[in-house]
Design an enzyme around this catalytic site. Structure first.
Site, mmCIF file in Angstrom:
data_model
loop_
_atom_site.group_PDB
_atom_site.id
_atom_site.type_symbol
_atom_site.label_atom_id
_atom_site.label_comp_id
_atom_site.label_asym_id
_atom_site.label_seq_id
_atom_site.Cartn_x
_atom_site.Cartn_y
_atom_site.Cartn_z
ATOM 1 N N GLU A 1 -49.694 73.125 91.092
ATOM 2 C CA GLU A 1 -48.693 72.439 90.275
ATOM 3 C C GLU A 1 -48.540 70.984 90.728
ATOM 4 O O GLU A 1 -48.425 70.064 89.917
ATOM 5 C CB GLU A 1 -47.329 73.133 90.388
ATOM 6 C CG GLU A 1 -47.321 74.574 89.906
ATOM 7 C CD GLU A 1 -47.645 75.570 91.017
ATOM 8 O OE1 GLU A 1 -48.580 75.314 91.811
ATOM 9 O OE2 GLU A 1 -46.988 76.615 91.078
ATOM 10 N N THR B 1 -75.589 99.716 112.994
ATOM 11 C CA THR B 1 -76.074 98.490 112.356
ATOM 12 C C THR B 1 -76.008 97.325 113.330
ATOM 13 O O THR B 1 -76.948 96.530 113.425
ATOM 14 C CB THR B 1 -75.237 98.181 111.091
ATOM 15 O OG1 THR B 1 -75.355 99.307 110.229
ATOM 16 C CG2 THR B 1 -75.728 96.944 110.380
HETATM 17 C C1 AOF Z 1 -48.076 78.112 93.984
HETATM 18 N N1 AOF Z 1 -49.131 77.330 93.676
HETATM 19 O O1 AOF Z 1 -51.229 76.661 94.006
HETATM 20 C C2 AOF Z 1 -50.428 78.402 95.336
HETATM 21 C C3 AOF Z 1 -49.300 79.246 95.621
HETATM 22 O O2 AOF Z 1 -48.299 78.009 102.973
HETATM 23 P P1 AOF Z 1 -48.233 77.526 101.561
HETATM 24 O O3 AOF Z 1 -47.104 76.568 101.334
HETATM 25 O O4 AOF Z 1 -49.551 76.952 101.087
HETATM 26 O O5 AOF Z 1 -47.875 78.779 100.625
HETATM 27 C C4 AOF Z 1 -48.766 79.829 100.425
HETATM 28 C C5 AOF Z 1 -48.167 80.831 99.473
HETATM 29 O O6 AOF Z 1 -47.771 80.192 98.264
HETATM 30 C C6 AOF Z 1 -49.156 81.910 99.052
HETATM 31 O O7 AOF Z 1 -49.120 83.036 99.889
HETATM 32 C C7 AOF Z 1 -48.685 82.243 97.647
HETATM 33 O O8 AOF Z 1 -47.567 83.120 97.692
HETATM 34 C C8 AOF Z 1 -48.232 80.895 97.143
HETATM 35 N N2 AOF Z 1 -49.407 80.187 96.577
HETATM 36 N N3 AOF Z 1 -48.189 79.086 94.909
HETATM 37 O O9 AOF Z 1 -46.992 77.928 93.443
HETATM 38 C C9 AOF Z 1 -50.295 77.428 94.305
HETATM 39 N N4 AOF Z 1 -51.583 78.497 96.030
HETATM 40 ZN ZN ZN Z 2 -46.481 76.320 95.332
#
Ligand code: AOF
Ligand code: ZN
Length: 367
Positions: free
Chosen positions: A67, A215
């Protein structure tokens, strides 16, 4: 409204899903997320007039979320259009402070008119709170659009949070007469060069790669991605009785390595590999089924969202017997062996089949 319906294809969401995939292999353990901002005249979708004013995706773990990148891509002369625009995001905008600040707050701050998503975020740190925050700020929210495609895109992330275990991919190569290996301890070549290279690409797409004792000993694999640019997965070795020699490639310390075993004594009083690499002990009384479940639980605790299981036959069979697997990738080679170790019996539903060099690759999912 033509395009907002749950089961219909939405061209903007399709685009957001496509952008999300650009993060493949770079964002784990975060989900792949894409975002498209469309000026669509106060949410009344009218395709001839709708115009994409911003696009973004989550590019790298720890860095900006989709976003934020989409908002940043909006040209200054279009910024005033945000209140009349819809943000198509493949996942619920986050509401927590992690490595990044909350996306929900950013969308509120920029007064985006409407937010449409594929899926709710199963991460308990978000889990509905992102949507709640947007709604509380008066932003119109719709979720479940192209829901299945969103779940498929982040199957690892959803499996991890919903089943509390990594997403399991079983992989093997078998001869046309159904053998996975020869009779002796010497490794035999089954699949061809192209298949080999593809497997290295797959290794870079998963958090972990797992092999059993035989393996690790007989094939002495490195379990890295040297034939394809990509990050190396965490090596996971099942060495129940700690009988594997310390000079194997898997113990060379070049990659984080976890060893699961059931023997009370440490090998020569020293840990098997330095770094993150600890041996995790399960009580010797445990059955294979219990050990497998404990292994998966432990991997979950360590945040490993996906594991490529590369053999051998008995480890693969244990996963099959326990019914814990999500995908099966089988190469069938034109070679014949005549005798050797029988390949596991394929189960599940064929989802794709294609030729990879001289081998035929079939992908199955559980029924
Ligand atoms: C979103 N947009 O593009 C993504 C989200 O440690 P942070 O701040 O990067 O947060 C990671 C968490 O945020 C991840 O586990 C998931 O719940 C959310 N990811 N959320 O709004 C994004 N990548
Ligand atoms: Zn986010």
């Amino acid at each position: 409204m033509i395009f907002g319906l749950q089961f219909m294809e939405n061209p903007f969401m399709r685009r957001a899903l496509e952008l999300a995939t650009l993060g493949r292999g770079r964002v784990s353990p975060n989900p792949m997320v894409g975002c498209v901002i469309v000026h669509d005249r106060k949410g009344e979708i009218d395709i001839p007039f709708a115009r994409i004013i911003g696009e973004g995706w989550h590019q790298r773990y720890g860095e900006a979320h989709a976003e934020r990148n989409a908002i940043l891509s909006v040209r200054s002369q279009d910024a005033h259009l945000l209140p009349e625009s819809t943000a198509y995001v493949t996942l619920e905008p986050c509401s927590h402070y992690g490595k990044q600040p909350p996306c929900a707050d950013l969308l509120i701050e920029r007064a985006v008119g409407r937010v449409v998503c594929c899926n709710d975020d199963p991460n308990p740190l978000v889990a509905g709170q992102g949507f709640a925050r947007l709604r509380a700020a008066g932003i119109q929210v719709e979720t479940g659009v192209m829901n299945e495609m969103g779940r498929q895109l982040n199957a690892r992330f959803f499996t991890f949070f919903e089943k509390k275990r990594p997403y399991i991919i079983l992989k093997w190569a078998e001869t046309s007469d159904g053998f996975i290996g020869g009779e002796g301890a010497q490794p035999v070549k089954i699949s061809g060069e192209l298949a080999h290279r593809l497997v290295h690409r797959w290794r870079g797409e998963e958090d972990g790669i797992m092999v059993g004792t035989n393996t690790a000993r007989n094939d002495n694999p490195r379990l890295n991605t040297r034939l394809w640019p990509g990050k190396n997965p965490v090596r996971i070795v099942w060495d129940r009785n700690l009988t594997l020699p310390a000079d194997l490639h898997v113990f060379d310390g070049s990659q984080p390595t976890i060893v699961y075993h059931q023997r009370l004594k440490e090998r020569n009083g020293e840990s098997v590999v330095e770094q993150k690499a600890d041996s995790t002990l399960f009580p010797p009384s445990y059955s294979i089924a219990q050990s497998l479940n404990n292994t998966l639980q432990d991997l979950h605790l360590q945040g490993i969202q996906s594991v490529l299981v590369e053999g051998g036959a008995s480890l693969l069979q244990s996963f099959l017997d326990e019914g814990v697997w999500d995908e099966m990738r089988v190469f069938r080679s034109p070679r014949m062996l005549g005798n050797g170790i029988k390949a596991p019996i394929v189960q599940g539903r064929l989802v794709s089949r294609k030729q990879v060099g001289e081998d035929e690759l079939s992908i199955y999912q559980p029924n």
